[in-house]
Structures are given as structure tokens and as C-alpha cells.
Design an enzyme around this catalytic site. Structure first.
Site, short mmCIF file in Angstrom:
data_model
loop_
_atom_site.label_atom_id
_atom_site.label_comp_id
_atom_site.label_asym_id
_atom_site.label_seq_id
_atom_site.Cartn_x
_atom_site.Cartn_y
_atom_site.Cartn_z
N ASN B 43 41.86 44.30 22.15
CA ASN B 43 40.86 43.54 22.89
C ASN B 43 40.45 42.28 22.13
O ASN B 43 40.16 42.32 20.95
CB ASN B 43 39.63 44.44 23.12
CG ASN B 43 38.62 43.83 24.07
OD1 ASN B 43 38.04 42.79 23.78
ND2 ASN B 43 38.41 44.48 25.19
N HIS B 54 42.10 42.26 27.48
CA HIS B 54 41.82 43.63 27.09
C HIS B 54 42.97 44.09 26.19
O HIS B 54 44.00 43.40 26.11
CB HIS B 54 41.72 44.52 28.34
CG HIS B 54 40.36 44.53 28.99
ND1 HIS B 54 40.05 45.35 30.05
CD2 HIS B 54 39.23 43.84 28.71
CE1 HIS B 54 38.78 45.17 30.39
NE2 HIS B 54 38.26 44.25 29.60
N GLU B 56 45.28 46.34 26.50
CA GLU B 56 46.56 46.50 27.20
C GLU B 56 47.17 45.14 27.55
O GLU B 56 48.39 44.95 27.46
CB GLU B 56 46.35 47.30 28.50
CG GLU B 56 45.79 48.72 28.31
CD GLU B 56 44.27 48.76 28.34
OE1 GLU B 56 43.61 47.83 27.83
OE2 GLU B 56 43.73 49.75 28.87
N SER B 81 41.14 54.76 28.70
CA SER B 81 41.56 54.74 30.10
C SER B 81 41.51 53.32 30.67
O SER B 81 40.50 52.64 30.53
CB SER B 81 40.63 55.67 30.89
OG SER B 81 41.04 55.77 32.24
N CYS B 83 41.10 50.00 32.74
CA CYS B 83 40.22 49.44 33.78
C CYS B 83 41.04 48.95 34.97
O CYS B 83 42.27 48.94 34.92
CB CYS B 83 39.41 48.29 33.17
SG CYS B 83 40.33 46.72 33.16
N CYS B 86 43.67 46.16 33.97
CA CYS B 86 44.83 46.65 33.22
C CYS B 86 45.68 47.58 34.09
O CYS B 86 46.92 47.57 34.00
CB CYS B 86 44.36 47.35 31.95
SG CYS B 86 43.46 46.22 30.84
N ASP B 146 32.33 43.82 28.76
CA ASP B 146 33.78 44.02 28.82
C ASP B 146 34.22 44.73 30.10
O ASP B 146 35.36 44.59 30.53
CB ASP B 146 34.24 44.81 27.60
CG ASP B 146 35.71 44.57 27.29
OD1 ASP B 146 36.10 43.40 27.18
OD2 ASP B 146 36.47 45.55 27.19
#
Lengths: 149, 149
Positions: B43, B54, B56, B81, B83, B86, B146
Site C-alpha cells: 500500500n 493498494h 494488490e 481480503s 476491497c 482490487c 483507505d
């Protein structure tokens, strides 16, 4: 309040054209808050070798860090129907309204957006349709790469 | 083939820790193809003022432009997990398998991913859970920003 969508869509088209002029994929976007454009951008796959900076993402990135309140009161304009990545970003930030230049050349996740309460306005603007159609005809491999095909 | 998830999750955790060490949000990710990590990231909200990177997204950006065939044969590891943004990116690029460090502190769009045919593996790793829980406790405003809250 009557909003003149065309003015902001034109700013997104100008971004797309800027991308095209630099050898890129002609998709542009602007984020509008309180009548002001607070972020603008265009697809950066070619120019920056970016896999995440679609037009909408570039506009949001250029808008910088904003509060949730600003996102919720903003409208995102994009020349082309937003893909799953860009649609997910709209949902993440709680953007309530998306105005789409066209969805004839590509239809993204409009149903998903609407199912999450986002207002989706499709203009099917001739300039957007023609610009994208010509690009896809001329550079199909680049276009396919951009949508993961 | 038995895949040792822990080895790749550890690389994602290392990325998250790197972010934390630089004052950032501790979420990390790696993209694995044919047993090799082809992209890693974390991130970048604080470090780069980025609203789109982010963990990912940063890993995918750092992997560079890949063919659809590579994405389809890749697994994305993430400490948390994913969002909507992503998750949408995973769907855009047709990544078939996502391995999630934990979904106790935040649950993203796992159902949507599965409905689109993505295999979702949740490890609920203690290191991931504790690192994120501590961060949310210490910096709730940054965390909320975020996730668009």
C-alpha cells in the site's frame, strides 16, 4: 440543479485525445466536485507502462487523497464504460454518480454499479464512440491487453 | 500439485512490514506465476500519496504489462481480503486464484470474486491478523481513508 454533462465530458474527451496524441489508449476521465474538476487523467498503459492507470484511475490518482465526504459528493466522467477495476474503485470510494461517454465499444460493470446504488448515466456521445471504434480497429492487440483479453 | 502458500504469503507479509516501516499502511501482496514472484508491492497511500496503489494494485503495477495468459495462470497473494477496487482488478485481468492472509479485520468482495469463478483461499494467518488489528487500533483515520469511510 441542472448539470451540463457535456462540458465535463468534453474535458474527459480532451484527456483521451491527449493520450492518443502521445501514442496511448484514448480513454479519459475527470472527477467533478461542486462543479469543479478536481482530478483529470487518461489511460497510461503505453506512456507509463501502467497496468492500473486506466483513465478513471489516473483521474482519481491525480485528484489526490480526498475525504469520503468529497468522493460521495463527486461525479466521475469517463469517455468509456468503466471496467471491473474502475467500477470497483468507484464503489470503494462511494462515488454516487458516473457519467459515461459511451458503452457501444465496451460495456463494463454498469449493472454492478447500479446494484450498489450508483447512478449511471450513459450519453453515447458520437465523438467518444468514433474515437474508440477507430482505436480498436487500428490497435486491437493493445486494446485487448487493456481489458485483459 | 501442492503449493506451499505460506512461502508466498510470507513474501506478502514482508511487503506489508516494509510499508509499515516507512509509516505506511501494512498491506502487502505478491503475484506468483509458475512458482515465481513476478510482482510484489505494498500500500502506497502514505508514501506516494496514492489513492489507487493498494497493496494488490502495487504488486500488479510492479509486475508490469503481462499477457492475459500469464494473468490467467497466476495466483495473487494478499495479506488482507481485497476491497472492491482490487477485486475488480483481479476480475479484469482474469486472475483465477486469490490467496488471502486474513479477512477478520476487513472482508472485501470475496463473494463477488467467487461468483465470477475466482478461487478464493482464506488462510486467516495470525501474523496478518495481528499486524492489521494493531494498525487499525493505532491509526483508525488513515485506515478509514483507505477504504473510503
Amino acid at each position: 440543479m441542472t448539470v451540463n454533462h457535456q462540458q465535463y465530458l468534453q474535458a474527459a474527451i480532451d484527456e483521451a485525445q491527449k493520450g492518443l496524441d502521445h501514442g496511448g489508449i484514448p480513454i479519459g476521465s475527470v472527477l467533478v466536485h461542486d462543479g469543479n474538476i478536481i482530478g483529470r487523467g487518461h489511460n497510461q498503459r503505453v506512456q507509463k507502462g501502467s497496468t492500473v492507470l486506466h483513465g478513471e484511475m489516473d483521474a482519481l490518482e491525480n485528484a489526490g487523497r480526498q475525504s469520503a465526504a468529497v468522493y460521495r459528493a463527486s461525479t466521475l466522467y469517463t469517455t468509456l464504460s468503466p471496467c471491473p477495476m474502475c467500477s470497483g474503485t468507484i464503489i470503494l470510494y462511494g462515488i454516487q454518480h458516473v457519467v459515461i461517454g459511451e458503452n457501444q465499444n465496451f460495456q463494463g460493470e454498469e449493472d454492478w454499479l447500479q446494484s450498489r446504488g450508483v447512478t449511471v448515466t450513459v450519453l453515447n456521445d458520437t465523438t467518444c464512440i468514433n474515437m474508440m471504434a477507430q482505436f480498436i480497429r487500428e490497435k486491437p492487440a493493445l486494446w485487448n491487453e487493456d481489458i485483459g483479453v
